[in-house]
Scaffold this motif. Structure first.
Motif: not given
Length: 319
Positions: A145-157, A193-206
């Motif tokens: 949950i939390f590592e994704e919020l920071t590294h794929r949420g905050l950083l992607v934004t 891979v996780l960053a690419c998923i978030v960047y393309c889908t617009g969601s951190v959930l997957p």
């Protein structure tokens, strides 16, 4: 304040706080306080460093403490619905990605061992149901949950203006965040891979699900005495890495996994472009006016801190 600058400041504070906590753990603060520092460290890092600090930091620094900015926070951290099509695609590559992460970890760690690197032995934990549940919660659920919020949420934004380069930034910072050279290779692969998923889908959930699943599998395979079925994972892994036939199969599966992951990510990006969520410009092209990564002082400083801590763990392994 611009997202790149504000996000860079917030993440730099996250790295510094994490590093200070690791140092305090090493110098014996737990003995002085009479507490289990490993448990406290995990809780503080996950809940505060990767949860509370990024959210409050963004609201204070970028949102300037404005009340209406609170409603924008889920969007900032990509907490949004994911199209079922993309979530299904993510499920398809979960196991292939797990295999690639394992191969990256094995190859990198074997390389380090061949150069004389040594790690301290870790004591075996008691295999009880309570210990298993606790470890899943601390090492799979919270990081997922939390590592994704920071590294794929905050950083992607923050680095989205760099186009697809945000994938490399997220992966590098995620790998350096662990401040452990043994974990560098597989966390970089997983992070990319996780960053690419978030960047393309617009969601951190997957990405949260994949991160959880990856950590979950690595945990349960060591509880084969508690649940014998878990031993199958370890047995298969031992065969793949410990026999000639197994290595040949592993190489073939790794190649197929690369193709599968690349195909799915390409399909995600294609749909994102078709639906207008991404530009049809070349993947790594930055937006007009974006700060070049080579001139981003905050990014360079953050990488330097993470790299210094990671190199320290490398040197320590040779002493």
């Amino acid at each position: 304040m611009k997202p790149r600058v504000g996000g860079g400041i917030v993440y730099f504070l996250v790295v510094l706080m994490t590093l200070l906590l690791r140092i305090s753990q090493r110098v014996g603060v737990d003995d002085a306080l009479g507490v289990d520092m490993s448990l406290l460290f995990t809780l503080v890092v996950q809940l505060c460093c990767f949860g509370l600090l990024p959210v409050l930091g963004w609201w204070i620094i970028v949102g300037r403490c404005q009340k209406d900015e609170i409603r924008a926070l889920p969007r900032v951290f990509y907490i949004s619905k994911c199209h079922m099509r993309d979530f299904a695609r993510t499920l398809l590559i979960t196991v292939p990605l797990l295999l690639l992460v394992g191969v990256a970890a094995g190859a990198w760690q074997n390389f380090l061992y061949l150069t004389g690197f040594e790690t301290g032995g870790s004591s075996a934990s008691e295999q009880t149901a309570a210990a298993l549940v606790a470890e899943i919660a601390l090492s799979a659920v919270l990081p997922g949950i939390f590592e994704e919020l920071t590294h794929r949420g905050l950083l992607v934004t923050a680095f989205r203006d760099g186009g697809g380069k945000v994938v490399l930034v997220s992966a590098l910072l995620f790998a350096l965040m662990h401040q452990n050279v043994m974990q560098f290779a597989h966390t970089f692969v997983l992070g990319a891979v996780l960053a690419c998923i978030v960047y393309c889908t617009g969601s951190v959930l997957p990405a949260m699900f994949v991160h959880f699943f990856n950590n979950f599998i690595s945990i349960v395979q060591s509880y084969d005495e508690l649940v014998p079925a878990f031993g199958i994972i370890g047995a298969v892994r031992s065969w793949l890495y410990g026999s000639v036939a197994g290595v040949a199969v592993l190489i073939l599966l790794a190649a197929l996994s690369v193709v599968a992951v690349a195909f799915v990510l390409r399909a995600m990006r294609f749909d994102a472009v078709r639906e207008g969520r991404l530009s049809d410009a070349p993947f790594f092209r930055s937006e007009a006016g974006a700060i070049p990564l080579s001139r981003d002082i905050l990014l360079i400083g953050t990488v330097a801190v993470g790299a210094a801590a990671t190199l320290f763990s490398l040197v320590w392994g040779y002493l």
